[in-house]
Design a protein around this motif. Structure first.
Motif, mmCIF file in Angstrom:
data_model
loop_
_atom_site.group_PDB
_atom_site.id
_atom_site.type_symbol
_atom_site.label_atom_id
_atom_site.label_comp_id
_atom_site.label_asym_id
_atom_site.label_seq_id
_atom_site.Cartn_x
_atom_site.Cartn_y
_atom_site.Cartn_z
ATOM 1 N N LYS A 1 0.828 -1.206 0.000
ATOM 2 C CA LYS A 1 0.000 0.000 0.000
ATOM 3 C C LYS A 1 0.864 1.259 0.000
ATOM 4 O O LYS A 1 0.536 2.245 -0.665
ATOM 5 C CB LYS A 1 -0.917 -0.010 1.221
ATOM 6 N N SER A 2 1.962 1.217 0.745
ATOM 7 C CA SER A 2 2.857 2.378 0.790
ATOM 8 C C SER A 2 3.485 2.633 -0.571
ATOM 9 O O SER A 2 3.513 3.775 -1.052
ATOM 10 C CB SER A 2 3.952 2.150 1.837
ATOM 11 N N LEU B 1 1.409 4.307 -3.347
ATOM 12 C CA LEU B 1 1.186 5.748 -3.244
ATOM 13 C C LEU B 1 2.391 6.559 -3.716
ATOM 14 O O LEU B 1 2.301 7.788 -3.818
ATOM 15 C CB LEU B 1 0.857 6.121 -1.792
ATOM 16 N N GLU B 2 3.515 5.901 -3.985
ATOM 17 C CA GLU B 2 4.723 6.607 -4.409
ATOM 18 C C GLU B 2 4.704 6.825 -5.920
ATOM 19 O O GLU B 2 4.211 5.976 -6.668
ATOM 20 C CB GLU B 2 5.965 5.807 -4.023
#
Length: 457
Positions: free
Chosen positions: A170-171, A174-175
């Motif tokens: 998930k992290s 978002l990048e």
């Protein structure tokens, strides 16, 4: 250009803040695909195309860019054919995929300290069969964590959907593909940018390892850059040196030693570009964080790489292409696609190679920004974010692939490359620009073979 390649190229261009439709003409030739559930050949073509477009944009004379799809695919693998000598083994004897009580795990043991970490957890073993019996007594998540805590490298096999639900997945989602940041204003550079050798006289300080970063600096060396690679004492990469050291000079420094730190700072002060693949926070611990780097070298083009992204709990985790493929679902998807009983990774280490050419693209884009806006430049990329380019776009099934034609003599440069290990033939480069050719003056050599100093301009 096929639709998938166009889509991938558009995402790369947009990540750089450029139009999804390149203003400079890009022509793609030849056909064929690497055998995969994912568009690996399209990704190879798009990444080579993006690097070519960035070079053309830096030159400013809008030369047409040509990419050979088949050769771009082949350059995602090995490019060297030895003449009368054997290539070294690419993998340590214990590296590979192993069945656990509840699934699969990959153990990476190529570096001695990574193998030592695995042996610390599982005990010493002479062959994979004996190790496999020990791995079978573990659950995959527990073994992954134990190896990581011992300072090693491991990755349990997850599905794409499990990765999307994982906190690290998930992290990373978002990048941005290429995270860019302007640095402070700086004096104008004195780059000549000759069309034939655009990066002639440009100094590139290379602090990268294994494949992804070295692929980026190999590309820059092919455009004429003075690439100086710095490694610590005791670090060697016998399985890939013949492949990724092409066109570079290599030296060693100990960045915890006062004398060597002074030498490194002198090199950095006189560098135009730095490309590095240290884990998040590692250079900061040595006293060379982003602020310190740009203070030493105002206007620096600074491009860096991480395995599992720059946010989330895994930002500092050790990782390599084969491990990220297992973590994010590419190997599991291949297993389902092949209806196989074992993990099926991509046919090449595509995350490494794609990220390498994207890093080179970012360097060239940053150089253009330095010329036009008079500022330094910073970009961050990761293998895990590059993987998303693929698992977001699996081939529709059923899907018929046209296989790549076998390598022929006409694919190789007629000039014999006199590497340190013996003569060899190197594949022709897949990229051409009007008036510009990729040309590597220096053959591949071992790490640490020269002194840490720049060539005179």
């Amino acid at each position: 250009m096929d639709t998938l390649t166009q889509t991938l190229l558009a995402e790369i261009e947009q990540s750089l803040g450029r139009s999804a439709t390149p203003a400079i003409p890009l022509t793609v030739s030849s056909e064929g695909s690497l055998n995969s559930a994912f568009p690996v050949s399209e990704l190879a073509t798009a990444c080579w195309g993006a690097a070519g477009l960035a070079c053309a944009g830096l030159l400013g004379n809008a030369p047409q860019v040509f990419v050979d799809r088949r050769l771009a695919s082949l350059w995602f693998g090995w490019t060297l054919r030895p003449l009368g000598w054997p290539l070294p083994a690419a993998w340590d004897a214990l590296a590979g995929d192993y069945a656990t009580r509840d699934g699969w795990i990959r153990l990476h043991t190529n570096a001695p300290h990574h193998r030592k970490a695995v042996e610390q957890v599982l005990g010493p073993h002479q062959d994979k069969n004996a190790l496999a019996q020990q791995v079978l007594t573990w659950q995959k998540t527990e073994l992954e964590q134990a190896v990581i805590e011992a300072g090693g490298c491991a990755a349990e096999m997850r599905s794409v959907e499990a990765w999307r639900q994982h906190i690290q997945g998930k992290s990373v989602a978002l990048e941005p593909l290429i995270h860019q940041r302007q640095q402070a204003e700086a004096p104008p550079p004195d780059w000549a940018l000759p069309s034939a050798r655009p990066l002639h006289g440009v100094r590139v300080l290379d602090l990268t390892r294994i494949i992804a970063g070295p692929v980026a600096t190999r590309f820059l060396a092919g455009l004429g850059a003075d690439v100086l690679r710095i490694d610590p004492y005791g670090w060697d990469e016998p399985g890939v040196e013949h492949e990724v050291i092409l066109g570079k000079r290599c030296a060693r420094l100990n960045l915890t030693n006062a004398h060597d730190r002074h030498t490194f700072e002198h090199l950095l002060k006189n560098a135009d570009v730095i490309v590095h693949g240290y884990r998040a926070g590692a250079l900061e611990k040595l006293g060379y964080g982003a602020e310190q780097r740009h203070a030493l070298s105002p206007g620096l083009i600074d491009v860096c790489l991480n395995a599992y992204g720059w946010s989330g709990p895994w930002r500092g985790r050790r990782g390599f292409d084969s491990l990220v493929q297992m973590s994010c679902g590419l190997a599991e998807s291949g297993m389902q696609w092949k209806n196989a009983a074992i993990p099926v990774p991509l046919p090449v280490q595509a995350l490494d190679h794609a990220t390498g050419y994207l890093m080179a693209t970012a360097v060239l884009h940053g150089m253009r920004q330095r010329l036009q806006q008079g500022t330094g430049y910073n970009a961050r990329l990761s293998l895990a974010r590059t993987a998303q380019l693929l698992f977001d776009r699996p081939y529709p099934q059923p899907h018929r692939l046209t296989p790549l034609a076998p390598v022929a003599a006409t694919d190789e440069n007629p000039e014999t490359e006199l590497t340190h290990w013996g003569p060899a033939q190197r594949l022709n480069a897949p990229l051409q620009l009007n008036g510009t050719a990729l040309l590597w003056v220096l053959p591949a050599t071992p790490l640490g073979s020269l002194q840490p100093e720049w060539l005179r301009r």
